[in-house]
Design an enzyme around this catalytic site. Structure first.
Site, PDB file in Angstrom:
ATOM      1  N   GLU A 100       0.844  -1.202   0.000  1.00 34.25           N
ATOM      2  CA  GLU A 100       0.000   0.000   0.000  1.00 34.25           C
ATOM      3  C   GLU A 100       0.877   1.250   0.000  1.00 34.25           C
ATOM      4  O   GLU A 100       2.046   1.202   0.369  1.00 34.25           O
ATOM      5  CB  GLU A 100      -0.853  -0.005   1.270  1.00 34.25           C
ATOM      6  CG  GLU A 100      -2.338   0.107   1.135  1.00 34.25           C
ATOM      7  CD  GLU A 100      -2.948   1.146   0.233  1.00 34.25           C
ATOM      8  OE1 GLU A 100      -2.307   1.664  -0.704  1.00 34.25           O
ATOM      9  OE2 GLU A 100      -4.116   1.459   0.487  1.00 34.25           O
ATOM     10  N   ASP A 101       0.283   2.360  -0.383  1.00 35.44           N
ATOM     11  CA  ASP A 101       1.048   3.612  -0.347  1.00 35.44           C
ATOM     12  C   ASP A 101       1.067   4.226   1.052  1.00 35.44           C
ATOM     13  O   ASP A 101       2.102   4.668   1.525  1.00 35.44           O
ATOM     14  CB  ASP A 101       0.508   4.620  -1.384  1.00 35.44           C
ATOM     15  CG  ASP A 101      -0.997   4.861  -1.290  1.00 35.44           C
ATOM     16  OD1 ASP A 101      -1.672   4.237  -0.439  1.00 35.44           O
ATOM     17  OD2 ASP A 101      -1.507   5.676  -2.075  1.00 35.44           O
ATOM     18  N   ASP A 104      -3.767   5.566   6.541  1.00 32.78           N
ATOM     19  CA  ASP A 104      -4.226   6.841   7.103  1.00 32.78           C
ATOM     20  C   ASP A 104      -5.257   6.516   8.191  1.00 32.78           C
ATOM     21  O   ASP A 104      -4.894   6.213   9.325  1.00 32.78           O
ATOM     22  CB  ASP A 104      -4.785   7.665   5.943  1.00 32.78           C
ATOM     23  CG  ASP A 104      -5.366   9.001   6.351  1.00 32.78           C
ATOM     24  OD1 ASP A 104      -5.074   9.467   7.449  1.00 32.78           O
ATOM     25  OD2 ASP A 104      -6.131   9.590   5.559  1.00 32.78           O
ATOM     26  N   PHE A 154      -1.152  16.233   4.328  1.00 34.88           N
ATOM     27  CA  PHE A 154      -1.552  15.566   3.093  1.00 34.88           C
ATOM     28  C   PHE A 154      -0.332  15.558   2.184  1.00 34.88           C
ATOM     29  O   PHE A 154       0.216  16.599   1.852  1.00 34.88           O
ATOM     30  CB  PHE A 154      -2.723  16.284   2.431  1.00 34.88           C
ATOM     31  CG  PHE A 154      -3.278  15.497   1.291  1.00 34.88           C
ATOM     32  CD1 PHE A 154      -4.139  14.434   1.515  1.00 34.88           C
ATOM     33  CD2 PHE A 154      -2.896  15.783  -0.014  1.00 34.88           C
ATOM     34  CE1 PHE A 154      -4.628  13.669   0.462  1.00 34.88           C
ATOM     35  CE2 PHE A 154      -3.381  15.022  -1.077  1.00 34.88           C
ATOM     36  CZ  PHE A 154      -4.242  13.966  -0.829  1.00 34.88           C
ATOM     37  N   ARG A 167       1.399  11.814  -8.958  1.00 34.46           N
ATOM     38  CA  ARG A 167       1.882  10.455  -8.673  1.00 34.46           C
ATOM     39  C   ARG A 167       3.270  10.231  -9.253  1.00 34.46           C
ATOM     40  O   ARG A 167       4.015   9.373  -8.801  1.00 34.46           O
ATOM     41  CB  ARG A 167       0.939   9.419  -9.294  1.00 34.46           C
ATOM     42  CG  ARG A 167      -0.474   9.423  -8.727  1.00 34.46           C
ATOM     43  CD  ARG A 167      -1.227   8.186  -9.221  1.00 34.46           C
ATOM     44  NE  ARG A 167      -2.658   8.279  -9.067  1.00 34.46           N
ATOM     45  CZ  ARG A 167      -3.331   7.998  -7.957  1.00 34.46           C
ATOM     46  NH1 ARG A 167      -2.680   7.636  -6.859  1.00 34.46           N
ATOM     47  NH2 ARG A 167      -4.640   8.090  -7.913  1.00 34.46           N
TER      48      ARG A 167
HETATM   49  P1  IMP Z   1      -7.306   5.098   4.712  1.00 33.02           P
HETATM   50  O1  IMP Z   1      -8.354   4.128   4.268  1.00 33.02           O
HETATM   51  O2  IMP Z   1      -7.897   6.303   5.353  1.00 33.02           O
HETATM   52  O3  IMP Z   1      -6.222   4.476   5.574  1.00 33.02           O
HETATM   53  O4  IMP Z   1      -6.651   5.701   3.445  1.00 33.02           O
HETATM   54  C1  IMP Z   1      -5.924   4.988   2.600  1.00 33.02           C
HETATM   55  C2  IMP Z   1      -5.874   5.655   1.256  1.00 33.02           C
HETATM   56  O5  IMP Z   1      -6.101   7.051   1.298  1.00 33.02           O
HETATM   57  C3  IMP Z   1      -4.487   5.476   0.733  1.00 33.02           C
HETATM   58  O6  IMP Z   1      -4.388   4.294   0.000  1.00 33.02           O
HETATM   59  C4  IMP Z   1      -4.297   6.709  -0.134  1.00 33.02           C
HETATM   60  O7  IMP Z   1      -4.694   6.422  -1.440  1.00 33.02           O
HETATM   61  C5  IMP Z   1      -5.204   7.738   0.462  1.00 33.02           C
HETATM   62  N1  IMP Z   1      -4.460   8.750   1.272  1.00 33.02           N
HETATM   63  C6  IMP Z   1      -4.422   8.858   2.609  1.00 33.02           C
HETATM   64  N2  IMP Z   1      -3.638   9.867   3.006  1.00 33.02           N
HETATM   65  C7  IMP Z   1      -3.157  10.423   1.877  1.00 33.02           C
HETATM   66  C8  IMP Z   1      -2.261  11.520   1.619  1.00 33.02           C
HETATM   67  O8  IMP Z   1      -1.718  12.204   2.510  1.00 33.02           O
HETATM   68  N3  IMP Z   1      -2.008  11.788   0.307  1.00 33.02           N
HETATM   69  C9  IMP Z   1      -2.557  11.067  -0.717  1.00 33.02           C
HETATM   70  N4  IMP Z   1      -3.386  10.037  -0.518  1.00 33.02           N
HETATM   71  C10 IMP Z   1      -3.681   9.716   0.759  1.00 33.02           C
HETATM   72 MG    MG Z   2      -4.419   4.116  -2.062  1.00 35.09          MG
END
Ligand code: IMP
Ligand code: MG
Length: 176
Positions: A100-101, A104, A154, A167
């Site tokens: 995963e990237d 969050d 962010f 990206r």
């Molecule tokens: P989560 O489900 O809230 O943990 O978010 C996961 C997804 O949100 C990641 O796979 C990212 O694609 C996106 N995301 C969360 N934070 C950021 C950020 O700071 N920049 C860009 N994408 C983010």
């Molecule tokens: Mg993602």
């Protein structure tokens, strides 16, 4: 919030990313000890990280791609994970590595881990994230491996986007 290229500050340079990815790859190589791995890259954000990471991995490996989304075009999560495309091969008995990237809120990670456990009896399941944004976590989940922490910023670049853009940047940047 709008993000312009000229406003971006570098959080992690390309060199820092590559050095740390090589370190994390060593941990993964030690853990798997030559056993076959099915890597699952979460599109679109993880694609840049995954392609660099897998080139350091030294076991028999297959890559699968799935597409989830939770953000839409804003900078905060919608709170709901969309399985845009989650077709996977038979993962029973496999060592599965999710790439995963960023973790969050953790909703995406939890959705995916639960989905795999509900559908397969895997041998091992590990979660490897480029970034860990612990401060915004809403569910109790931690990546097994990650490269860098991020505080409540962010970030964009190296696979992470703002409204689909940035990206392609070779570094992780943020707007102050
Ligand atoms: P989560 O489900 O809230 O943990 O978010 C996961 C997804 O949100 C990641 O796979 C990212 O694609 C996106 N995301 C969360 N934070 C950021 C950020 O700071 N920049 C860009 N994408 C983010
Ligand atoms: Mg993602």
């Amino acid at each position: 919030m709008e993000i312009k290229l000229e406003d971006l500050k570098i959080l992690y340079s390309s060199e820092q990313l590559q050095t740390r990815i090589a370190e994390v790859s060593k941990e993964l190589n030690n853990f798997y000890n030559g056993e076959e791995v099915i890597a699952i890259c979460v599109l679109k954000g993880a694609v840049v990280f995954a392609t660099d990471l897998v080139r350091h991995l030294d076991m028999p490996l297959k890559i699968e791609f799935i597409r989830l989304s939770s953000y839409g075009s804003s900078t905060t999560t919608s709170g709901k994970v969309n399985a845009v495309d989650i077709k996977l091969p038979d993962l029973n008995g496999k060592n599965v590595l999710i790439i995963e990237d960023i973790v969050d809120t953790g909703l995406t990670a939890k959705f995916l881990v639960d989905f795999i456990h509900m559908n397969f009896h895997v041998k091992t399941l590990k979660f490897c994230s480029l970034l860990d944004k612990k401060i915004t976590r809403k569910v109790d989940i931690e990546p097994d491996y990650y490269c860098f922490d991020v505080d409540d910023k962010f970030v964009v670049g190296y696979g992470l986007d703002y409204d689909g853009y940035y990206r392609n940047l070779p570094y992780i940047g943020y707007k102050e």
